[in-house]
Design a protein around this motif. Structure first.
Motif, PDB file in Angstrom:
ATOM      1  N   LEU A 141     -28.955  10.565 -28.373  1.00  0.00           N
ATOM      2  CA  LEU A 141     -28.318  10.143 -28.599  1.00  0.00           C
ATOM      3  C   LEU A 141     -27.495   9.365 -27.273  1.00  0.00           C
ATOM      4  CD1 LEU A 141     -26.145  12.999 -30.930  1.00  0.00           C
ATOM      5  CD2 LEU A 141     -26.886  10.770 -31.021  1.00  0.00           C
ATOM      6  N   TRP A 142     -27.960  10.295 -26.100  1.00  0.00           N
ATOM      7  CA  TRP A 142     -27.249   9.748 -24.833  1.00  0.00           C
ATOM      8  C   TRP A 142     -27.225   7.933 -24.251  1.00  0.00           C
ATOM      9  CZ3 TRP A 142     -31.004  13.289 -21.089  1.00  0.00           C
ATOM     10  CH2 TRP A 142     -30.398  15.072 -21.262  1.00  0.00           C
ATOM     11  N   SER A 143     -28.662   7.463 -25.389  1.00  0.00           N
ATOM     12  CA  SER A 143     -28.222   5.941 -25.147  1.00  0.00           C
ATOM     13  C   SER A 143     -26.980   4.827 -25.680  1.00  0.00           C
ATOM     14  CB  SER A 143     -29.082   5.545 -26.252  1.00  0.00           C
ATOM     15  OG  SER A 143     -29.398   5.477 -27.894  1.00  0.00           O
ATOM     16  N   GLN A 144     -26.326   6.389 -26.385  1.00  0.00           N
ATOM     17  CA  GLN A 144     -24.681   5.450 -26.825  1.00  0.00           C
ATOM     18  C   GLN A 144     -24.457   5.270 -25.808  1.00  0.00           C
ATOM     19  OE1 GLN A 144     -22.726   7.967 -29.731  1.00  0.00           O
ATOM     20  NE2 GLN A 144     -24.940   8.387 -30.646  1.00  0.00           N
ATOM     21  N   CYS A 145     -24.414   5.909 -24.155  1.00  0.00           N
ATOM     22  CA  CYS A 145     -23.365   5.705 -23.338  1.00  0.00           C
ATOM     23  C   CYS A 145     -24.537   4.273 -22.696  1.00  0.00           C
ATOM     24  CB  CYS A 145     -23.944   7.141 -21.970  1.00  0.00           C
ATOM     25  SG  CYS A 145     -22.457   8.170 -22.535  1.00  0.00           S
ATOM     26  N   GLN A 146     -24.093   3.262 -22.240  1.00  0.00           N
ATOM     27  CA  GLN A 146     -24.165   2.078 -21.972  1.00  0.00           C
ATOM     28  C   GLN A 146     -24.536   2.233 -20.401  1.00  0.00           C
ATOM     29  OE1 GLN A 146     -22.153  -0.998 -24.765  1.00  0.00           O
ATOM     30  NE2 GLN A 146     -23.847  -0.389 -25.566  1.00  0.00           N
ATOM     31  N   SER A 147     -22.980   2.575 -20.497  1.00  0.00           N
ATOM     32  CA  SER A 147     -22.364   2.593 -18.723  1.00  0.00           C
ATOM     33  C   SER A 147     -22.063   3.810 -18.291  1.00  0.00           C
ATOM     34  CB  SER A 147     -22.513   1.235 -18.131  1.00  0.00           C
ATOM     35  OG  SER A 147     -21.621   1.066 -18.561  1.00  0.00           O
ATOM     36  N   PRO A 148     -21.358   4.179 -17.112  1.00  0.00           N
ATOM     37  CA  PRO A 148     -22.673   3.502 -16.013  1.00  0.00           C
ATOM     38  C   PRO A 148     -23.917   4.388 -16.519  1.00  0.00           C
ATOM     39  CG  PRO A 148     -20.753   4.990 -15.144  1.00  0.00           C
ATOM     40  CD  PRO A 148     -20.466   4.703 -16.709  1.00  0.00           C
ATOM     41  N   VAL A 149     -25.470   3.980 -15.049  1.00  0.00           N
ATOM     42  CA  VAL A 149     -26.801   4.068 -15.696  1.00  0.00           C
ATOM     43  C   VAL A 149     -26.732   5.627 -15.362  1.00  0.00           C
ATOM     44  CG1 VAL A 149     -29.167   4.218 -15.193  1.00  0.00           C
ATOM     45  CG2 VAL A 149     -27.206   2.891 -15.683  1.00  0.00           C
ATOM     46  N   ASP A 150     -27.398   7.007 -16.720  1.00  0.00           N
ATOM     47  CA  ASP A 150     -27.785   8.469 -16.063  1.00  0.00           C
ATOM     48  C   ASP A 150     -27.247   9.056 -16.197  1.00  0.00           C
ATOM     49  OD1 ASP A 150     -30.448   7.159 -16.243  1.00  0.00           O
ATOM     50  OD2 ASP A 150     -30.421   7.138 -14.414  1.00  0.00           O
ATOM     51  N   ILE A 151     -25.359   8.411 -16.817  1.00  0.00           N
ATOM     52  CA  ILE A 151     -24.080   9.181 -16.158  1.00  0.00           C
ATOM     53  C   ILE A 151     -24.244  10.801 -16.712  1.00  0.00           C
ATOM     54  CG2 ILE A 151     -22.856   7.897 -18.846  1.00  0.00           C
ATOM     55  CD1 ILE A 151     -21.442   9.984 -16.300  1.00  0.00           C
ATOM     56  N   VAL A 152     -24.880  10.588 -18.398  1.00  0.00           N
ATOM     57  CA  VAL A 152     -24.952  11.890 -19.472  1.00  0.00           C
ATOM     58  C   VAL A 152     -26.036  13.397 -18.803  1.00  0.00           C
ATOM     59  CG1 VAL A 152     -26.322  12.809 -21.787  1.00  0.00           C
ATOM     60  CG2 VAL A 152     -25.023  10.838 -21.384  1.00  0.00           C
ATOM     61  N   PRO A 153     -27.460  12.816 -18.278  1.00  0.00           N
ATOM     62  CA  PRO A 153     -28.225  14.040 -17.340  1.00  0.00           C
ATOM     63  C   PRO A 153     -27.374  14.053 -16.189  1.00  0.00           C
ATOM     64  CG  PRO A 153     -29.070  11.800 -17.352  1.00  0.00           C
ATOM     65  CD  PRO A 153     -27.737  11.338 -18.268  1.00  0.00           C
ATOM     66  N   TRP A 154     -26.759  13.574 -15.264  1.00  0.00           N
ATOM     67  CA  TRP A 154     -25.307  13.130 -14.255  1.00  0.00           C
ATOM     68  C   TRP A 154     -24.234  14.248 -14.418  1.00  0.00           C
ATOM     69  CZ3 TRP A 154     -26.000  11.739  -9.064  1.00  0.00           C
ATOM     70  CH2 TRP A 154     -24.924  12.204  -8.423  1.00  0.00           C
ATOM     71  N   ASN A 155     -23.853  13.922 -15.546  1.00  0.00           N
ATOM     72  CA  ASN A 155     -22.293  14.975 -15.977  1.00  0.00           C
ATOM     73  C   ASN A 155     -22.881  16.003 -16.692  1.00  0.00           C
ATOM     74  OD1 ASN A 155     -20.786  13.241 -14.839  1.00  0.00           O
ATOM     75  ND2 ASN A 155     -19.247  13.682 -16.667  1.00  0.00           N
ATOM     76  N   LEU A 156     -24.617  16.375 -17.252  1.00  0.00           N
ATOM     77  CA  LEU A 156     -24.938  17.642 -17.524  1.00  0.00           C
ATOM     78  C   LEU A 156     -25.184  18.420 -16.494  1.00  0.00           C
ATOM     79  CD1 LEU A 156     -25.945  19.309 -20.159  1.00  0.00           C
ATOM     80  CD2 LEU A 156     -27.544  17.577 -20.368  1.00  0.00           C
ATOM     81  N   THR A 157     -26.178  18.093 -15.762  1.00  0.00           N
ATOM     82  CA  THR A 157     -26.937  18.460 -14.120  1.00  0.00           C
ATOM     83  C   THR A 157     -25.661  18.746 -13.987  1.00  0.00           C
ATOM     84  OG1 THR A 157     -28.361  17.319 -14.659  1.00  0.00           O
ATOM     85  CG2 THR A 157     -27.974  18.351 -12.424  1.00  0.00           C
ATOM     86  N   LEU A 158     -24.497  18.309 -13.311  1.00  0.00           N
ATOM     87  CA  LEU A 158     -23.415  18.770 -12.367  1.00  0.00           C
ATOM     88  C   LEU A 158     -22.616  20.255 -13.046  1.00  0.00           C
ATOM     89  CD1 LEU A 158     -22.754  15.529 -10.628  1.00  0.00           C
ATOM     90  CD2 LEU A 158     -24.428  18.006  -9.265  1.00  0.00           C
ATOM     91  N   PHE A 159     -22.486  20.021 -14.586  1.00  0.00           N
ATOM     92  CA  PHE A 159     -21.082  20.435 -14.610  1.00  0.00           C
ATOM     93  C   PHE A 159     -22.105  21.702 -15.586  1.00  0.00           C
ATOM     94  CE2 PHE A 159     -18.041  17.222 -16.173  1.00  0.00           C
ATOM     95  CZ  PHE A 159     -17.165  18.514 -15.640  1.00  0.00           C
TER      96      PHE A 159
END
Length: 201
Positions: A141-159
């Protein structure tokens, strides 16, 4: 372990955690490690400053108090040599409660942000494409976010880091509540005249 030594150990641990939480929150202002064109593109929960205020600023005060307990003058209070140390340990309970509130705020905010997912560009619209944490178990489902690049793993990791570190902070502050109660009742093992004047808890 003496109650004062225990408090100092907790304080030493809390300070780097507070710094790391602050840094994690700051990094969340740069989705995917990039500067955004508009502040509206940043996930709303980042603006609540859970890592900066909750697990950062509010955690520094109890950490400094815990560190200073061993240097507190324990003698000569109202004719009772151990009274000063006992009062210091009692006051540490109050600061530990402040730390619990701050860590709890960051923990709840991080959990909510993880469940909600990041704000991202989806078909030229900035929105929250995920519902009820469904993206956590399905990374397709992460591909639904077209930008910013790698926003999902970025937010997931930091939160996730904020969630774990604030949980540890809450546990440490809870330990100090118990430690402070013991110190209030018995003083510190190195405090002159504590527990009947034999110098031992």
């Amino acid at each position: 372990m003496c109650t004062g030594d225990c408090a100092k150990c907790l304080g030493v641990t809390l300070i780097p955690l507070a710094v790391l939480c602050t840094l994690a929150n700051i990094l969340l202002f740069f989705p995917g490690g990039k500067v955004v064109e508009s502040n509206d593109h940043i996930t709303d929960e980042v603006w609540y400053f859970g890592g900066i205020i909750g697990s950062g600023v509010l955690m520094i005060f109890p950490a400094l108090v815990f560190l200073g307990l061993k240097n507190n003058d324990c003698c000569g209070c109202c004719g009772n040599e151990s009274c000063g140390k006992r009062f210091a340990m009692f006051s540490s309970i109050i600061f530990a409660a402040v730390g619990l509130v701050g860590a709890g705020y960051c923990f709840v905010l991080s959990a909510f942000a993880l469940n909600k997912g990041p704000k991202c560009n989806m078909n030229n619209t900035w929105t929250y494409p995920f519902l009820n944490g469904n993206y956590l178990s399905d990374n397709s489902l992460w591909s639904q976010c077209q930008s910013p690049v790698d926003i999902v793993p970025w937010n997931l990791t930091l939160f996730s880091l904020l969630l774990v570190m604030s949980g540890i902070q809450a546990a440490l502050c809870a330990i100090q509540v118990v430690n402070g109660l013991l110190g209030t009742l018995c003083g510190d093992c190195k405090c002159c005249g504590c527990c009947g004047g034999d110098g031992a808890v």
